[in-house]
Design a protein around this motif. Sequence first.
Motif, PDB file in Angstrom:
ATOM      1  N   ASP A   9      43.332  36.502  37.971  1.00 29.25           N
ATOM      2  CA  ASP A   9      44.274  36.958  39.002  1.00 29.25           C
ATOM      3  C   ASP A   9      45.591  37.415  38.384  1.00 29.25           C
ATOM      4  N   SER A  10      46.100  36.655  37.423  1.00 28.76           N
ATOM      5  CA  SER A  10      47.384  36.988  36.815  1.00 28.76           C
ATOM      6  C   SER A  10      47.288  38.163  35.855  1.00 28.76           C
ATOM      7  N   VAL A  11      46.077  38.488  35.415  1.00 29.08           N
ATOM      8  CA  VAL A  11      45.901  39.629  34.518  1.00 29.08           C
ATOM      9  C   VAL A  11      46.091  40.942  35.265  1.00 29.08           C
ATOM     10  N   PHE A  12      45.592  41.016  36.488  1.00 30.92           N
ATOM     11  CA  PHE A  12      45.586  42.290  37.213  1.00 30.92           C
ATOM     12  C   PHE A  12      46.577  42.361  38.372  1.00 30.92           C
ATOM     13  N   VAL A  13      47.082  41.223  38.820  1.00 35.88           N
ATOM     14  CA  VAL A  13      48.049  41.218  39.925  1.00 35.88           C
ATOM     15  C   VAL A  13      49.215  40.314  39.556  1.00 35.88           C
ATOM     16  N   ARG A  40      28.849  59.162  49.201  1.00 35.20           N
ATOM     17  CA  ARG A  40      29.574  57.916  49.366  1.00 35.20           C
ATOM     18  C   ARG A  40      28.724  56.737  48.900  1.00 35.20           C
ATOM     19  N   PHE A  41      29.422  55.691  48.451  1.00 33.43           N
ATOM     20  CA  PHE A  41      28.767  54.445  48.095  1.00 33.43           C
ATOM     21  C   PHE A  41      29.352  53.331  48.980  1.00 33.43           C
ATOM     22  N   ASN A  42      28.564  52.313  49.191  1.00 33.67           N
ATOM     23  CA  ASN A  42      28.991  51.203  50.057  1.00 33.67           C
ATOM     24  C   ASN A  42      29.876  50.260  49.241  1.00 33.67           C
ATOM     25  N   TRP A  43      31.133  50.632  49.129  1.00 32.95           N
ATOM     26  CA  TRP A  43      32.076  49.861  48.322  1.00 32.95           C
ATOM     27  C   TRP A  43      33.149  49.217  49.196  1.00 32.95           C
ATOM     28  N   THR A  44      32.762  48.706  50.342  1.00 33.57           N
ATOM     29  CA  THR A  44      33.747  48.039  51.204  1.00 33.57           C
ATOM     30  C   THR A  44      34.262  46.784  50.526  1.00 33.57           C
ATOM     31  N   GLY A  45      33.350  45.989  49.934  1.00 29.40           N
ATOM     32  CA  GLY A  45      33.732  44.868  49.090  1.00 29.40           C
ATOM     33  C   GLY A  45      34.302  43.671  49.803  1.00 29.40           C
ATOM     34  N   ARG A  87      22.414  37.909  29.041  1.00 34.67           N
ATOM     35  CA  ARG A  87      22.519  39.079  29.924  1.00 34.67           C
ATOM     36  C   ARG A  87      22.264  38.626  31.355  1.00 34.67           C
ATOM     37  N   GLY A  88      22.967  39.223  32.297  1.00 36.22           N
ATOM     38  CA  GLY A  88      22.766  38.849  33.678  1.00 36.22           C
ATOM     39  C   GLY A  88      23.379  37.497  33.998  1.00 36.22           C
ATOM     40  N   ARG A  89      24.353  37.088  33.178  1.00 32.01           N
ATOM     41  CA  ARG A  89      24.983  35.790  33.386  1.00 32.01           C
ATOM     42  C   ARG A  89      25.750  35.779  34.698  1.00 32.01           C
ATOM     43  N   ALA A  90      25.942  34.574  35.211  1.00 33.37           N
ATOM     44  CA  ALA A  90      26.774  34.427  36.404  1.00 33.37           C
ATOM     45  C   ALA A  90      28.225  34.716  36.033  1.00 33.37           C
ATOM     46  N   LYS A  91      29.044  34.996  37.035  1.00 34.16           N
ATOM     47  CA  LYS A  91      30.453  35.266  36.769  1.00 34.16           C
ATOM     48  C   LYS A  91      31.099  34.035  36.148  1.00 34.16           C
ATOM     49  N   LEU A  92      31.715  34.221  35.001  1.00 32.22           N
ATOM     50  CA  LEU A  92      32.413  33.118  34.358  1.00 32.22           C
ATOM     51  C   LEU A  92      33.834  32.998  34.883  1.00 32.22           C
ATOM     52  N   LYS A  93      34.366  34.107  35.344  1.00 27.54           N
ATOM     53  CA  LYS A  93      35.713  34.111  35.911  1.00 27.54           C
ATOM     54  C   LYS A  93      35.665  34.906  37.211  1.00 27.54           C
ATOM     55  N   ASP A  94      36.294  34.397  38.267  1.00 29.04           N
ATOM     56  CA  ASP A  94      36.321  35.112  39.536  1.00 29.04           C
ATOM     57  C   ASP A  94      37.755  35.153  40.036  1.00 29.04           C
ATOM     58  N   ILE A  95      37.961  35.898  41.103  1.00 31.86           N
ATOM     59  CA  ILE A  95      39.302  36.067  41.637  1.00 31.86           C
ATOM     60  C   ILE A  95      39.397  35.421  43.012  1.00 31.86           C
ATOM     61  N   THR A  96      40.613  35.150  43.444  1.00 33.04           N
ATOM     62  CA  THR A  96      40.836  34.561  44.754  1.00 33.04           C
ATOM     63  C   THR A  96      40.648  35.630  45.829  1.00 33.04           C
ATOM     64  N   THR A 152      43.611  38.024  45.924  1.00 35.15           N
ATOM     65  CA  THR A 152      43.621  39.012  44.846  1.00 35.15           C
ATOM     66  C   THR A 152      42.572  40.088  45.098  1.00 35.15           C
ATOM     67  N   ARG A 153      41.412  39.684  45.609  1.00 36.75           N
ATOM     68  CA  ARG A 153      40.352  40.656  45.911  1.00 36.75           C
ATOM     69  C   ARG A 153      40.841  41.667  46.950  1.00 36.75           C
ATOM     70  N   ARG A 154      41.501  41.183  48.000  1.00 37.49           N
ATOM     71  CA  ARG A 154      42.015  42.084  49.038  1.00 37.49           C
ATOM     72  C   ARG A 154      43.066  43.040  48.459  1.00 37.49           C
ATOM     73  N   THR A 155      43.909  42.510  47.602  1.00 34.59           N
ATOM     74  CA  THR A 155      44.945  43.347  46.983  1.00 34.59           C
ATOM     75  C   THR A 155      44.332  44.452  46.135  1.00 34.59           C
TER      76      THR A 155
END
Length: 376
Positions: A239-243, A370-375, A336-345, A348-351
């Motif tokens: 979170d602090s890396v990108f926001v 278009r792609f379904n990138w509502t997220g 490969r295909g590992r689970a997320k080791l780091k996630d965001i709040t 932060t995702r909304r931002t």
Amino acid sequence: MNASVFSNTVNKSTVNFVENEKRSGDSGTNSNRNREESQSVQYGGHQIGKGVNESNSKKDMYNSDTHEGKDNTLRNSNTTKVIYSVDILIKELKKIHDNLYKKRENDTCKIRPASCVIIGIAKSGTQELLNFLSIHPNVVQKHNLPNPNLFDKNSYLDRRKEKMPCTYSDQIGIVKTDYFFFREEMPDKFYKFNKKLKMILLVREPVERLISAYSFTYLQKKQHKLVFNYRLEDVPEIDSVFVDQQNGRVKTNQFDLTHSVYDLAMERYLKYFSRDQILVIESSEFRKDPAAVLQRVEQFLGLKHVIKDDYFAYNKNKHFHCLKTLQGMVCYGSDRGRAKLKDITPETRRTLHAYFKPHNERFFELIGKRFNWTGL
């Protein structure tokens, strides 16, 4: 620590594999590995060649996985073998390629300019696309070309062409560069190199791509403990890396964040090349149905259709497709295909989604889809 340091289905009936939690003792496992690796590996009912004996390699992991689904080639089996090794996977893909290719009489393999470039984007499946595409007998792959000067006319003629793949007259040389899509000088270099050049662009929902890129960075630190002289515990939260956590603003100068902004780079490319010279693939489409996407690539490159569903099997545990064998499958490394080791709040995702939304909309306009990138 300064956060800026980190800027930088088999067919339609999927075979499900669940890893067996019970593992044999080390001595028995090693003995079985040596026997299993000496056996022939078969694809779609066709024997391609001997397995590779690399039982001492730390990259190789052999699991006896429970077979839950039904498949014509595996229906008589209660268990199936999964091999996790990128080295074995590449070697077996090459065996299929070599088995399919029929060289023309008196034809010679020469270093020729690449006809197609996979221009990105990192963490979107570019490596898988390149490797699986190499099944095709008329495709020859070349891995990362980090030096953009390879595509200068003078440099190319000045013996730098040796970096390009060797091809026969009926083959296409394809190279992969994960970051050239964002380099401002590359559209001009590519145009001067070959005005008819075809390019493949894999894209991924921007926020998910960010998380994947950062998780990979974190994994590297975890595996190697010390990288660039800092400790794993010094790795800042994503979170602090990108926001900015004080004012809530997106740090727009971050290396990985800028590589999730696709519209600006696409505009540069479309100043030099027509839209039909760039095939855009959404990563989730490739992950769900690699054969269908690879058939689109065959059509884009003017190749005969060779790649079929029969070559692939879905690994349910890792959530990616592997090379199908009669005994099971050969996959990339077990990480490969590992689970997320780091996630965001969620905040932060909304931002981040709010920041990327106008860029995504402009990108959709540029590519005409278009792609379904509502997220959210």
